[in-house]
Scaffold this active site. Structure first.
Site, PDB file in Angstrom:
ATOM      1  N   CYS A  11      -3.489  -5.723   8.857  1.00 48.17           N
ATOM      2  CA  CYS A  11      -3.753  -7.044   8.304  1.00 48.17           C
ATOM      3  C   CYS A  11      -2.782  -7.209   7.139  1.00 48.17           C
ATOM      4  O   CYS A  11      -2.380  -6.214   6.525  1.00 48.17           O
ATOM      5  CB  CYS A  11      -5.195  -7.150   7.840  1.00 48.17           C
ATOM      6  SG  CYS A  11      -5.729  -8.847   7.594  1.00 48.17           S
ATOM      7  N   CYS A  87      -5.553  -9.904  11.734  1.00 46.20           N
ATOM      8  CA  CYS A  87      -5.381 -11.216  11.106  1.00 46.20           C
ATOM      9  C   CYS A  87      -4.186 -11.901  11.748  1.00 46.20           C
ATOM     10  O   CYS A  87      -3.239 -11.246  12.180  1.00 46.20           O
ATOM     11  CB  CYS A  87      -5.252 -11.119   9.590  1.00 46.20           C
ATOM     12  SG  CYS A  87      -3.686 -10.527   8.959  1.00 46.20           S
ATOM     13  N   CYS A  95       6.981  -6.716  13.000  1.00 47.13           N
ATOM     14  CA  CYS A  95       6.479  -5.386  12.659  1.00 47.13           C
ATOM     15  C   CYS A  95       7.611  -4.370  12.678  1.00 47.13           C
ATOM     16  O   CYS A  95       8.635  -4.576  13.329  1.00 47.13           O
ATOM     17  CB  CYS A  95       5.409  -4.950  13.663  1.00 47.13           C
ATOM     18  SG  CYS A  95       3.894  -5.904  13.552  1.00 47.13           S
TER      19      CYS A  95
END
Length: 166
Positions: A11, A87, A95
């Site tokens: 998150c 989230c 990422c």
């Protein structure tokens, strides 16, 4: 499951949802899951309502900390089997390249920390988030992971977060 699977919950702030998921997966997994949590932009502290919600549910809260996903995206780090974003912001971010190419899925949960109102309303929002995460973790634990191939696991992980018909 004979193998213990390493799972990272992500998150953005790593202060509430991902922390609660980490604690519950470790608690409910009873050694079958080794759960961790992190954030792309960690707040640096765990939300006190998340701690209180976990405590009221009888879950351990000692040693919790908000940490960066950089701790996990390093060669020689924890070998991750699954990465779950909880989230929408984290799901939309670029990422890091995760060593070992773990299976990924998005289990979006409304942010309980965004709820304004009375203490009772805030606690209810955290309880709701915890209930959602707990149910999803229980569904993960019910999967015969050792009997499924990588693509099947990815599909099952994604299906866990899909709304069920009433």
């Amino acid at each position: 499951m004979d193998k213990a699977y390493n799972i990272l919950f992500l998150c953005t702030g790593n202060s509430a949802r991902s922390i609660m998921a980490e604690v519950m997966a470790n608690h409910l997994g009873r050694g079958r899951l080794r759960a961790y949590s992190a954030g792309s932009h960690p707040n640096g502290q765990v939300n006190p309502w998340a701690v209180e919600t976990l405590r009221r549910a009888g879950m351990p809260t000692v040693g919790l900390r908000s940490k960066s996903w950089d701790e996990f995206a390093v060669p020689g780090g924890v070998p991750l089997d699954f990465i779950i974003t909880v989230c929408d912001n984290a799901a939309a971010e670029t990422c890091p390249v995760w060593p070992g190419m773990p299976t990924t899925a998005h289990w979006g949960v409304p942010d309980p920390a965004a709820v304004a109102g009375s203490d009772g309303e805030k606690l209810a929002a955290f309880r709701d988030a915890m209930t959602t995460l707990r149910r999803r973790i229980e569904l993960l634990l019910a999967l015969p992971l050792d009997k499924l191939d990588r693509l099947s696991i990815q599909e099952k992980l994604r299906q866990i977060a899909e709304p069920r018909p009433a």
